[in-house]
Design a protein around this motif. Structure first.
Motif, mmCIF file in Angstrom:
data_model
loop_
_atom_site.group_PDB
_atom_site.id
_atom_site.type_symbol
_atom_site.label_atom_id
_atom_site.label_comp_id
_atom_site.label_asym_id
_atom_site.label_seq_id
_atom_site.Cartn_x
_atom_site.Cartn_y
_atom_site.Cartn_z
ATOM 1 N N SER A 1 0.845 -1.196 0.000
ATOM 2 C CA SER A 1 0.000 0.000 0.000
ATOM 3 C C SER A 1 0.885 1.252 0.000
ATOM 4 N N VAL A 2 0.281 2.395 -0.266
ATOM 5 C CA VAL A 2 1.018 3.665 -0.236
ATOM 6 C C VAL A 2 1.620 3.874 1.151
ATOM 7 N N HIS A 3 0.846 3.629 2.192
ATOM 8 C CA HIS A 3 1.335 3.791 3.567
ATOM 9 C C HIS A 3 2.541 2.873 3.832
ATOM 10 N N GLN A 4 2.450 1.622 3.399
ATOM 11 C CA GLN A 4 3.556 0.672 3.603
ATOM 12 C C GLN A 4 4.798 1.098 2.815
ATOM 13 N N ARG A 5 4.604 1.532 1.567
ATOM 14 C CA ARG A 5 5.742 1.963 0.742
ATOM 15 C C ARG A 5 6.405 3.197 1.342
ATOM 16 N N LYS A 6 5.594 4.117 1.840
ATOM 17 C CA LYS A 6 6.158 5.316 2.466
ATOM 18 C C LYS A 6 6.978 4.937 3.699
ATOM 19 N N HIS A 7 6.460 4.020 4.493
ATOM 20 C CA HIS A 7 7.184 3.588 5.700
ATOM 21 C C HIS A 7 8.493 2.878 5.328
#
Length: 186
Positions: A67-73
């Motif tokens: 997800s976008v959140h996972q990729r950002k993290h």
């Protein structure tokens, strides 16, 4: 004559200051699914010259594993020790090149091969039709980093193989492994 040399040096310094003030941000866009050691090495090299914005964007032709959140993290865990680096998420329906113009940026793209160049050249032509004043800087990947593609990492994950040498550090590996464990268990 020494005065001529001083004049030339002064002019060069003024020019570099003008360029430095104008080119404030190097925008490194990508879907980063996931962010790899190859991406990290490129960001590290670029950050020596100024501010780098890692721009997390979507690619409609790709189905993301994370997800976008996972990729950002994953990116945050990867670049936490680098100075002059920030992360932003591209808003939907905003072209990357428009983001670069709004943020006084130069787009930066890494090239691993002539195939990458052909792909990037086409994108640059489209970008020039949208915002013709935004430039793209191409940086060749180090030969040792060529295999560090996100698609290679995703394939290794699907095969349940070790991905550690493709990632920046153990924190990233642990985080990705925990996500994959939840994918399999969930």
């Amino acid at each position: 004559d020494k005065s001529d040399n001083r004049s030339t040096l002064s002019s060069s310094s003024n020019f570099l200051n003008m360029v430095g003030n104008y080119c404030m941000n190097y925008i490194f866009p990508g879907s980063f699914d996931p962010f790899t050691k190859g991406h990290f090495e490129l960001v590290k090299r670029i950050s020596k010259f100024g501010n780098v914005v890692i721009l997390l964007s979507s690619n409609s032709s790709k189905k993301n594993m994370f997800s976008v959140h996972q990729r950002k993290h994953i990116i945050e865990l990867s670049v936490s020790d680098l100075e002059n680096v920030s992360i932003d998420v591209l808003k939907e329906n905003v072209p990357v090149v428009s983001y670069a113009k709004m943020h006084n940026g130069i787009l930066v793209r890494g090239l691993r091969s002539s195939i990458d160049f052909q792909y990037e050249q086409n994108i640059d032509w489209v970008n020039k039709n949208i915002e013709n004043k935004v430039e793209t800087l191409y940086i060749m990947s180090n030969p040792n980093d060529v295999v560090f593609s996100s698609s290679n990492v995703r394939e290794l994950i699907k095969l349940n193989l070790n991905i550690s040498k493709f990632l920046c550090n153990e924190k990233v590996e642990e985080y990705i492994n925990s996500i994959c464990h939840h994918m399999i268990a969930g």
